[in-house]
Design an enzyme around this catalytic site. Structure first.
Site, PDB file in Angstrom:
ATOM      1  N   ALA A  86       0.848  -1.193   0.000  1.00 15.82           N
ATOM      2  CA  ALA A  86       0.000   0.000   0.000  1.00 15.82           C
ATOM      3  C   ALA A  86       0.879   1.236   0.000  1.00 15.82           C
ATOM      4  CB  ALA A  86      -0.927   0.004   1.217  1.00 15.82           C
ATOM      5  N   ASP A  87       0.286   2.331  -0.413  1.00 19.54           N
ATOM      6  CA  ASP A  87       0.970   3.612  -0.334  1.00 19.54           C
ATOM      7  C   ASP A  87      -0.052   4.681   0.015  1.00 19.54           C
ATOM      8  OD1 ASP A  87       3.732   4.910  -0.980  1.00 19.54           O
ATOM      9  OD2 ASP A  87       2.218   6.279  -1.795  1.00 19.54           O
TER      10      ASP A  87
END
Length: 207
Positions: A86-87
């Protein structure tokens, strides 16, 4: 019949993402990095491309992290399992705002957020080597007007240092937030609705 995965890999060192995955009962192994690698983003160019908008930017990083994690599994001959990455980034006035460089930078970011609304975008991606899928969550957050003293104290606390936009909703900065529209878990760094939907696509048994 394909095997149902009993666990996943998490390509992130974020304690908040680990906490959120445990919250929904996901069994995972954190993909660790050996000496000589610069942490979770060693293979990821976090510099925005020319004219790259924030949505494309955050999705690109999540996808790259997931695919990079799969490559590491293969290099190290680890058992195969889906790789989750994820970011999270903050957007204000069209500008991508990442993690602060130091306390002074954190204070400068918080002064810009004071009394205004901004967007928190978190992209989550899962790859199993043969296919990669992603979801994007966008939330709106409004800060009340902040005083110089509380900005300085919060910046000096160290809490902003590893967080996009120089604050964490789950920490002391919760008292700055006047309103949110969107996903609390997405603002923390892993939107659980979108994450669960992706896990279902990869046949991970959630319940």
């Amino acid at each position: 019949m394909p095997l149902v995965p009993s666990y996943i890999y998490l390509a992130s060192r974020s304690p908040r993402r680990r906490e959120l995955l445990r919250q929904i009962g996901v069994h995972f192994e954190v993909l660790t990095f050996r000496g000589g690698e610069r942490g979770e983003d060693a293979d990821v160019n976090e510099t925005p491309y020319t004219n790259e908008d924030v949505e494309r930017y955050v999705v690109r990083l999540a996808l790259t992290k997931a695919e990079s994690g799969i490559r590491r599994l293969q290099w190290r001959h680890l058992p195969p399992a889906p790789m989750l990455a994820a970011d999270t980034t903050l957007e204000l006035d069209g500008e991508i705002i990442g993690k602060p460089a130091d306390a002074a930078d954190a204070a400068a970011i918080l002064r810009r957020l004071s009394g205004r609304s901004h967007r928190i975008l978190t992209a989550v991606a899962i790859s199993n080597g043969s296919r990669t899928r992603y979801r994007l969550n966008v939330s709106d957050v409004r800060f009340r007007t902040l005083g110089d003293t509380e900005i300085r104290h919060y910046a000096d606390s160290g809490e902003p240092m590893d967080k996009a936009g120089a604050y964490g909703i789950q920490g002391r900065a919760a008292m700055f937030i006047e309103e949110i529209r969107g996903s609390y878990s997405g603002i923390m760094g892993l939107p659980l609705f979108e994450t669960a939907e992706l896990l279902k696509e990869f046949d991970y048994p959630l319940i």
